[in-house]
Scaffold this active site. Structure first.
Site, PDB file in Angstrom:
ATOM      1  N   GLU A  42     -18.762 -13.780  74.872  1.00 32.52           N
ATOM      2  CA  GLU A  42     -19.307 -12.882  73.848  1.00 32.52           C
ATOM      3  C   GLU A  42     -18.200 -11.973  73.366  1.00 32.52           C
ATOM      4  OE1 GLU A  42     -22.537 -10.708  75.772  1.00 32.52           O
ATOM      5  OE2 GLU A  42     -22.808 -12.511  76.981  1.00 32.52           O
TER       6      GLU A  42
ATOM      7  N   LYS B 185     -16.655  -8.283  72.762  1.00 33.14           N
ATOM      8  CA  LYS B 185     -16.800  -6.978  73.403  1.00 33.14           C
ATOM      9  C   LYS B 185     -16.957  -5.950  72.289  1.00 33.14           C
ATOM     10  CE  LYS B 185     -14.770  -4.360  77.182  1.00 33.14           C
ATOM     11  NZ  LYS B 185     -14.620  -3.042  76.592  1.00 33.14           N
TER      12      LYS B 185
ATOM     13  N   ASP C 194     -17.305  -2.477  70.503  1.00 30.69           N
ATOM     14  CA  ASP C 194     -16.651  -1.223  70.831  1.00 30.69           C
ATOM     15  C   ASP C 194     -17.512  -0.045  70.381  1.00 30.69           C
ATOM     16  OD1 ASP C 194     -14.647   0.177  71.962  1.00 30.69           O
ATOM     17  OD2 ASP C 194     -13.225  -0.041  70.314  1.00 30.69           O
TER      18      ASP C 194
ATOM     19  N   TYR D 106     -26.764  -7.346  75.070  1.00 29.14           N
ATOM     20  CA  TYR D 106     -26.096  -8.439  75.775  1.00 29.14           C
ATOM     21  C   TYR D 106     -26.538  -8.717  77.198  1.00 29.14           C
ATOM     22  CZ  TYR D 106     -23.355  -4.303  76.973  1.00 29.14           C
ATOM     23  OH  TYR D 106     -22.964  -3.053  77.347  1.00 29.14           O
TER      24      TYR D 106
ATOM     25  N   LYS E 235      -8.855  -8.383  76.833  1.00 30.43           N
ATOM     26  CA  LYS E 235      -8.566  -7.355  75.823  1.00 30.43           C
ATOM     27  C   LYS E 235      -7.560  -7.864  74.796  1.00 30.43           C
ATOM     28  CE  LYS E 235     -10.736  -3.517  77.191  1.00 30.43           C
ATOM     29  NZ  LYS E 235     -10.358  -2.167  77.433  1.00 30.43           N
TER      30      LYS E 235
ATOM     31  N   CYS F  69       1.968  24.212  47.248  1.00 28.20           N
ATOM     32  CA  CYS F  69       0.997  23.208  46.818  1.00 28.20           C
ATOM     33  C   CYS F  69       1.602  22.301  45.738  1.00 28.20           C
ATOM     34  CB  CYS F  69      -0.242  23.906  46.264  1.00 28.20           C
ATOM     35  SG  CYS F  69      -1.442  22.757  45.579  1.00 28.20           S
TER      36      CYS F  69
ATOM     37  N   CYS G 137      -0.311  23.210  42.311  1.00 29.55           N
ATOM     38  CA  CYS G 137      -0.311  24.516  41.645  1.00 29.55           C
ATOM     39  C   CYS G 137       0.791  25.446  42.114  1.00 29.55           C
ATOM     40  CB  CYS G 137      -1.672  25.186  41.818  1.00 29.55           C
ATOM     41  SG  CYS G 137      -1.930  25.828  43.482  1.00 29.55           S
TER      42      CYS G 137
ATOM     43  N   CYS H   6      -4.043  24.972  50.644  1.00 29.82           N
ATOM     44  CA  CYS H   6      -3.669  25.699  49.445  1.00 29.82           C
ATOM     45  C   CYS H   6      -4.752  26.763  49.252  1.00 29.82           C
ATOM     46  CB  CYS H   6      -3.630  24.770  48.237  1.00 29.82           C
ATOM     47  SG  CYS H   6      -3.590  25.687  46.687  1.00 29.82           S
TER      48      CYS H   6
ATOM     49  N   CYS I 259      -6.353  26.260  41.611  1.00 24.82           N
ATOM     50  CA  CYS I 259      -5.671  24.981  41.842  1.00 24.82           C
ATOM     51  C   CYS I 259      -6.460  23.854  41.155  1.00 24.82           C
ATOM     52  CB  CYS I 259      -5.596  24.749  43.346  1.00 24.82           C
ATOM     53  SG  CYS I 259      -4.675  23.301  43.829  1.00 24.82           S
TER      54      CYS I 259
HETATM   55  P1  AMP Z   1     -14.888  -0.784  79.843  1.00 25.57           P
HETATM   56  O1  AMP Z   1     -15.606   0.426  79.332  1.00 25.57           O
HETATM   57  O2  AMP Z   1     -13.577  -1.058  79.155  1.00 25.57           O
HETATM   58  O3  AMP Z   1     -14.833  -0.844  81.357  1.00 25.57           O
HETATM   59  O4  AMP Z   1     -15.772  -2.018  79.391  1.00 25.57           O
HETATM   60  C1  AMP Z   1     -17.051  -2.194  79.919  1.00 25.57           C
HETATM   61  C2  AMP Z   1     -18.057  -1.943  78.843  1.00 25.57           C
HETATM   62  O5  AMP Z   1     -17.956  -2.881  77.789  1.00 25.57           O
HETATM   63  C3  AMP Z   1     -19.453  -2.116  79.319  1.00 25.57           C
HETATM   64  O6  AMP Z   1     -19.919  -0.978  79.985  1.00 25.57           O
HETATM   65  C4  AMP Z   1     -20.205  -2.343  78.049  1.00 25.57           C
HETATM   66  O7  AMP Z   1     -20.685  -1.100  77.564  1.00 25.57           O
HETATM   67  C5  AMP Z   1     -19.174  -2.827  77.059  1.00 25.57           C
HETATM   68  N1  AMP Z   1     -19.481  -4.115  76.428  1.00 25.57           N
HETATM   69  C6  AMP Z   1     -19.303  -4.365  75.113  1.00 25.57           C
HETATM   70  N2  AMP Z   1     -19.675  -5.602  74.789  1.00 25.57           N
HETATM   71  C7  AMP Z   1     -20.117  -6.184  75.920  1.00 25.57           C
HETATM   72  C8  AMP Z   1     -20.654  -7.472  76.211  1.00 25.57           C
HETATM   73  N3  AMP Z   1     -20.787  -8.431  75.279  1.00 25.57           N
HETATM   74  N4  AMP Z   1     -21.013  -7.716  77.487  1.00 25.57           N
HETATM   75  C9  AMP Z   1     -20.869  -6.764  78.447  1.00 25.57           C
HETATM   76  N5  AMP Z   1     -20.370  -5.531  78.220  1.00 25.57           N
HETATM   77  C10 AMP Z   1     -19.984  -5.239  76.976  1.00 25.57           C
HETATM   78 ZN    ZN Z   2      -2.982  24.263  44.910  1.00 30.04          ZN
END
Ligand code: AMP
Ligand code: ZN
Length: 664
Positions: free
Chosen positions: A111, A113, A115, A222, A309, A403, A406, A421, A427
């Protein structure tokens, strides 16, 4: 059809549209039609509180305020993930697994990851009952009311789901949603957010759930935990969750070999830039849940999963010139103009330099070869200078002192990173910027007038501030480029029509620094008219709920400037709304000032939303959970038993609907 049937059918219909729109990304109805139906449902629910349902689509709009989020133990611990950075790392991991499991074929689910901020959702009988942040993995914060406003989180499941389970996922902001939020912030004179991930995680802890509702957050899921789930593999987890109505990205893949896993990783390392949201890697999980159990956990992470990563992409290029931009509020932003270079799938020409400190810290100079990276931020940033390539005649960057628009000398306040400014009223960029903000949709919403016309009017000397808009005549406007009689007429009519815009929006339109939409509403409610606001001292302003030093100082500063006062006086003389309307005033008092209420159950004469509004309009606060700070629990029929016990334990008085209404 009875009222109850009507309510149920509207709820079902809206749930289906929500699901198509937010989970499947395939709208089945226009936004407008959806709004009409939602309003209809809201009205029926208000009139018939006896049909209250904790999973109604109307809950998406939020409105509950939580001061302290309750700490909750996770029934199943939320683990972290081990990280890997190379194919070798992954192969070592696979060998470790095979040693434990013996010589059996092992499949993997790959899957992305996501963010964002992790969340654990508890469902009972198909209803969302609790949402808890990850916290330290053992316990987190109960953020249920906030999570309920996120439209891709189902409040009521569909299909054949187990009676009780926890599901985990990530709350994220899409790149587009994030960009839109920042655009609105910049328009309100606020600093933009740095990156989607921190903004998503910060959103979960906002006290006012109505603010959370306004953010385009999404929840991607997930994993599932629970008893007797009757699921054999991770891939099945994803399919089932999807079928029950959760948003589960379809990019997941079942892989039979490590080679297939590597292919998935390599593909997404390149194509991640086409995704609507950010990802910082891939998560690889042993597919069989039975094998997962056998493998178990280390002190911090599952042995059956591994994160791969991605490396942040980096390139080097030449910095040709540093230029400086002036914002509507006078904030100066230095910009690096680069020799165009390809990075993460797009051609990059500019990078943000943030402020003077940043330039000094990295010793960035014109003519330098610099390393540019695209991390969490949308605009790429310079992370270092390649000193080996610095030209012999290079000289340190001298940050501008005046600035660029102006010539006024710039100022920088104690503790602030940005230069400003100070010439707010002279301005040119600040003036046109402020007028453009004044006419914008969420402010005065002036039809027939756009940003370019504002610039033109300013250049031609027809306007020097937003008050001048109200004296424009058709004859003055018509000779302008691309203007005709009709468009000139529309402009003048649009300006005249804006005189009906209510006080809180006029206040927002004035463009006082840090006074965004929400702050403007709070100030309008607290002071009721502009004269009272103008007379308020900094100490008084700070005593208003949610108004901090920074805002208070900015408001006082605005009214200290005679030019601003004169402009406001002129606007007043043209008939703009500078006080709350009679209707707004009649419904308000201070009777409940300093008191916090928790509302629970179903009421006879009044809807819950209406009851909460009454509390707020009369100066009280609404909280979602009971704590020692709660003044009263307003209890209706079918009140939650846990709320009752908690109130009794803490000695919080429980009052009926009638007792509450008597207070007013
Ligand atoms: P880290 O915070 O770097 O230790 O990464 C772990 C975190 O990745 C987990 O706690 C999840 O919140 C997140 N995460 C994001 N996508 C996934 C996924 N597809 N499966 C499991 N964890 C995930
Ligand atoms: Zn200005």
């Amino acid at each position: 059809m009875t009222i109850q049937q009507k309510i149920t059918s509207l709820r079902d219909e809206l749930r289906k549209h929500n699901y198509s729109y937010y989970v499947l990304d395939k709208p089945t109805i226009s936004d407008y039609e959806f709004d009409v139906k939602l309003k209809e449902l809201q009205k029926l629910e208000e009139e018939h509180p006896e049909f209250y349902d904790a999973t109604s689509p109307t809950l998406r709009v939020g409105g509950t305020v939580t001061k302290n989020f309750e700490t909750v133990q996770h029934e199943h611990r939320m683990y972290s993930l081990d990280n890997s950075y190379s194919k070798d790392n992954l192969e070592d991991w696979e060998k470790r697994i095979q040693r434990i499991l013996g010589d059996v074929p092992v499949e993997f689910t790959c899957e992305l990851k996501y963010d964002g901020a992790s969340i654990s959702l508890t469902y009972e009988d198909g209803k969302l009952v609790r949402a808890v942040t990850r916290g330290d993995g053992f316990q987190g914060d109960d953020v249920t009311t906030n999570i309920k406003t996120i439209t891709s989180v189902p409040l009521q499941l569909r299909g054949d789901y187990p009676p009780k389970f926890d599901i985990r996922g990530e709350i994220i902001l899409t790149l587009e949603g994030f960009a839109q939020m920042n655009k609105e912030r910049i328009e309100a004179g606020e600093d933009p957010y740095m990156n989607p991930r921190n903004t998503a995680s910060g959103s979960l802890k906002l006290q006012d759930s109505a603010l959370v509702a306004q953010r385009p957050l999404e929840c991607l899921l997930y994993s599932i935990t629970g008893k007797n789930l009757n699921i054999a593999s991770q891939f099945e987890v994803l399919e089932k969750a999807r079928a029950w109505g959760f948003k589960v990205p379809t990019v997941a893949k079942l892989c039979k070999t490590t080679d297939e896993v590597m292919q998935f990783v390599e593909y997404w390392d390149v194509h991640r830039h086409d995704l609507p949201y950010e990802t910082d890697g891939v998560v690889i999980k042993v597919n069989s849940l039975r094998y997962q159990e056998e493998l178990g956990y280390t002190a911090k992470a599952p042995r059956w999963a591994m994160a791969y990563k991605f490396k942040a992409e980096q390139v080097s290029t030449v910095l040709n010139e540093i230029t400086y931009q002036v914002g509507r509020t006078g904030a100066i932003t230095p910009v690096a103009n680069l020799e165009p270079v390809l990075l993460a799938g797009t051609t990059v020409k500019r990078a943000s330099l943030h402020n003077a400190d940043q330039i000094e810290k990295l010793d960035i100079r014109e003519g330098d070869t610099v390393f540019v990276e695209k991390g969490g931020e949308i605009i790429p940033k310079i992370i270092a200078v390649d000193f080996t390539k610095r030209p012999a005649d290079s000289t340190p960057t001298k940050y501008i002192a005046h600035c660029p628009e102006c010539e006024t000398e710039l100022i920088r306040k104690e503790g602030e990173a940005q230069h400003f400014c100070p010439n707010d009223t002279g301005c040119p960029t600040q003036i046109t910027g402020r007028i453009q903000h004044f006419i914008s949709r969420k402010a005065m919403d002036i039809e027939g007038l756009g940003s370019e016309t504002v610039e033109l009017l300013f250049k031609e000397g027809l306007i020097a501030n937003y008050a001048d808009l109200y004296t424009l005549t058709k004859e003055q406007v018509m000779p302008l480029e691309r203007m005709a009689e009709k468009s000139a007429e529309n402009l003048v009519n649009g300006v005249a029509a804006s005189k009906m815009i209510p006080f809180e929006r006029v206040l927002f339109a004035l463009g006082i620094r840090y006074v965004g939409e929400t702050v403007a509403k709070k100030l309008a409610k607290a002071y009721k008219n502009i004269d009272a606001l103008k007379a308020a001292s900094q100490e008084e302003l700070v005593s208003v709920d949610e108004i901090g030093e920074r805002i208070a100082e900015s408001v006082v500063h605005f009214f200290d400037n005679p030019t601003n006062v004169e402009i406001v006086d002129r606007l007043k003389s043209y008939g703009l709304q500078f006080s709350l309307s009679q209707a707004q005033l009649e419904n308000q008092s201070d009777k409940l000032k300093g008191q916090t209420f928790v509302v629970s159950g179903v009421f006879e004469t009044i809807g819950r939303t209406e009851l909460k509004k009454l509390i707020e309009d009369n100066g009280g606060k609404v909280a979602s959970s009971i704590s020692s700070k709660t003044s009263f629990l307003v209890a209706g029929d079918k009140m939650g038993p846990s709320k009752k016990t908690k109130a009794e334990n803490l000695g919080v008085p429980i009052i009926s609907e009638q007792e509450f209404l008597a207070k007013l």
